[in-house]
Design a protein around this motif. Sequence first.
Motif, PDB file in Angstrom:
ATOM      1  N   ALA A 800       0.836  -1.210   0.000  1.00  0.00           N
ATOM      2  CA  ALA A 800       0.000   0.000   0.000  1.00  0.00           C
ATOM      3  C   ALA A 800       0.868   1.256   0.000  1.00  0.00           C
ATOM      4  CB  ALA A 800      -0.926  -0.015   1.218  1.00  0.00           C
ATOM      5  N   LYS A 801       1.959   1.237   0.745  1.00  0.00           N
ATOM      6  CA  LYS A 801       2.862   2.383   0.750  1.00  0.00           C
ATOM      7  C   LYS A 801       3.523   2.561  -0.620  1.00  0.00           C
ATOM      8  CE  LYS A 801       4.128   2.796   5.631  1.00  0.00           C
ATOM      9  NZ  LYS A 801       5.245   2.893   6.596  1.00  0.00           N
ATOM     10  N   ALA A 815      -4.644   2.902   9.316  1.00  0.00           N
ATOM     11  CA  ALA A 815      -4.692   1.812   8.335  1.00  0.00           C
ATOM     12  C   ALA A 815      -5.705   0.774   8.791  1.00  0.00           C
ATOM     13  CB  ALA A 815      -3.320   1.171   8.166  1.00  0.00           C
ATOM     14  N   VAL A 853      -5.073  -4.682   2.640  1.00  0.00           N
ATOM     15  CA  VAL A 853      -5.137  -3.364   3.277  1.00  0.00           C
ATOM     16  C   VAL A 853      -6.203  -2.558   2.529  1.00  0.00           C
ATOM     17  CG1 VAL A 853      -3.888  -1.252   3.830  1.00  0.00           C
ATOM     18  CG2 VAL A 853      -2.733  -3.474   3.974  1.00  0.00           C
ATOM     19  N   THR A 854      -7.320  -2.320   3.179  1.00  0.00           N
ATOM     20  CA  THR A 854      -8.436  -1.651   2.491  1.00  0.00           C
ATOM     21  C   THR A 854      -8.386  -0.138   2.621  1.00  0.00           C
ATOM     22  OG1 THR A 854      -9.797  -1.958   4.471  1.00  0.00           O
ATOM     23  CG2 THR A 854      -9.945  -3.654   2.744  1.00  0.00           C
ATOM     24  N   ILE A 856      -5.636   3.182   3.931  1.00  0.00           N
ATOM     25  CA  ILE A 856      -4.374   3.634   4.506  1.00  0.00           C
ATOM     26  C   ILE A 856      -4.281   5.141   4.346  1.00  0.00           C
ATOM     27  CG2 ILE A 856      -3.032   3.266   2.382  1.00  0.00           C
ATOM     28  CD1 ILE A 856      -0.693   2.420   4.244  1.00  0.00           C
TER      29      ILE A 856
END
Length: 863
Positions: A800-801, A815, A853-854, A856
């Motif tokens: 995600a990052k 997150a 990860v939905t 962030i």
Amino acid sequence: MTKPMPEKPTVDGLEEVWGPVWEQDGTYRFDRDAATKDAVYSIDTPPPTASGSLHIGHVFSYTHTDLKARYERMRGKHVFYPMGWDDNGLPTERRVQNYYGVRCDPQLPYDGTFVPPFEGGDGKSSKAADQIPVSRRNFIELCERLTVQDEQQFEQLFRTLGLSVDWTQSYRTIDDTSRASAQRAFLRNLERGEAYQADAPTLWDVTFRTAVAQAELEDKDMPGAYHGIAFHPVDGGDDIVIQTTRPELLPACVALVAHPDDERFQHLFGTTVRSPLFDVEVPVLAHHLAQQDKGAGIAMVCTFGDTTDVVWWRELQLPNRAIIGFDGRVRSDEPAWIESEQGKALYAEMAGKTVFSAKKVVVDALTESGELIGEVKTITHPVKFFEKGDKPLEIVSTRQWYIVNGARDESLKATLRARGEEIAFHPDFMRVRYDNWVGGLSGDWLISRQRFFGVPLPVWYPLDADGNPVFDQPIVPTEAQLPVDPASEPAPGYTEDQRGVAGGFQGELDVMDTWATSSLTPQLAGKWESDPELYDLVYPYDVRPQAQDIIRTWLFTTVLRSQLEADTVPWKHASISGFIVDPDRKKMSKSKGNVVTPLSILEQHGADAVRYWAASSKLGTDAAFDPQNPKQIKVGRRLAIKVLNAAKFVYGFPVPEGASAVTEPLDVDMLAELGSVIDQATAAFDGFDHARALEVTERFFWTFCDDYLELVKERAYGTATESTHETQASAVLALRAAIDALLRLLAPFLPFATEEVWAWTHETSVHRASWPTVAELPTQAEPSGLLGAVGQALIGIRGAKTAAKASQKTPVTRAVVAAPAETRALIERAAVDLAAVGRIENLSFADGDELAVTEIELAEQQA
């Protein structure tokens, strides 16, 4: 004494650092004083042929043996791991001829001042005619000199590779002890009626002028041609046309043979025909080995064209009319069975010619006489060669020594088959090669060789009043007199001046086949008879490691000698390595010119990397090797470097004062996963599956480095949010316990890197440490899958990052990690570690169909 941890660990040069230490400390020395038979693990190590250079295949297979030796040593066994050198035999003689530019002439006297014309020849342009003849004693001295040089180079390479051999237990197959052992075994075979001599058809290599055993044969596809030849019935009638690829053996014809069920020839059985050109009368006979669908269905039996001719000659009791001499040329003496003037004249034209030239003479004569029928049909067919020879074998009649092997004794054959069942083959499918070989034996083991550098057959023969040797009354020494050389020592009860004179004696000049000595490696290494205490400790051995192509020779003959001498198997297990093949999947061999010498590979990549490549292949599996792009070796080097760096990182965390327990769920689960790896690796090694042991250990190690270390490092530093003394202690204790176990799990594969790391915190060698067990881990539990689930969550956070084009060091305000209920329950237990490594201020979890990860929210930018 521990070694200071270096600022920048490196795998380079570790071989030079630790090799001398192991030697000085006797790390791999067999402690016979402390050993009991139950606590010994003995290895019948293959003695490499000491002629030339080792190749990458040696590194491959000897590493496999070393992996098992190191494992058993760490399991508490006293490992008897000797190294032998197979000095004697044809390969050594050929190397000496080429290296020094000499050849042996046993008729010449010894020259104590002889200096060879040169040293270091590669033999590429060396021909027998250019080589200087020397006496047998001079030649053997050169063999001794060169093999010692080669063995020193071999030992250094094996030490560089990190073989945990006990170098104080080495032996040579040509030294006095080995010669005495081989001669003792032969004398006992002779006394029990298991060794005998006979005049018989013998497979013969015309280049090396020596007999060849069945086990040393290989088939090569060669061009040939079928020639139709007309034989003439004595009682009249139509000619009988046979098809043969060897018309030059027509004067050696002794019969025509067809299958008893072949209706085309049944009316001819019992009649006779006359051979074309030579007009010799021969019978037409029936035999079940005749092939109805091959050639014309009826075959010409000659003495001797191939091994089937030998069977027909023996079973049909045919005369011996051999015409090929030891040099591969047609013999010059006129055969008594050829009576026609035309036949005599034609034979005189053939005499002294090679078989190739003689064939042309016969074919031309058949063409002229009209007895060559039809067109000559070219074919490609398998032809038997000596495995080290360049010309097709001939079959000549010679007097040779044999040892029974079950070929003519069904009871012995059945016993040898049963012994094969007692041995556990690894992999098991290799057993069929042993079974097929025993079942297909067609003759007893021919052990005499007409060579020079070998173990002499310890017999002399009395000479009668006319000076003729009495071969059926051999003179033998006592065992106390061994070793002996009948070519240079007088027979017991005689003096040297009686050699070769009527009423005196004649020494046997032949030496034993090299396998007749190598088949006794369990006895040679264990000092049979000379050190009964040691021999009883190690014999029968636990394992014989070897290559698959010598099951028929080394493995079988060792089983045979053990059965004849001790009525037992020589070892409990046989581990069989595969071959090394080049990028085109062709077996590497010197004859193909695709052999890779290992020294440069070891110097460039390091021993641990090369060992990793070898260990990645299962027993019995061929492995491809591309020296231009050794991918697997590079992976191994990366693994060794990672071991150094990961251990340094772990040891950078001091153990907190008062730390006593691993309490955190992630730490507990990691150790539980490690416990499962220990169990799997142990079971794999016990089952001779080193590749599986490496696979499960390596996979866990990378998960440990890539996921676990990252997840717990903040807690181990004590900087994670909500971190306490107890949670920090849990992380450090788990890290230390894991790296301690992993070093031992990896020690058989990467002995140099693991020893380097172990020395940073331990006083003794990792290779004398105990193999890890689940019971020693600071906590025991069943793996819950927590580490894997949290690792996937970490990957999601990093992803995600990356998608947000942010650095992994970027703080996260909030997150949300979604996952199925069961997975969510797991990763929630490691929320502190996930939040710390992801630099997440507010981490929450939600239900989802899959882990992802939905949401962030980065501190510096939004995603």
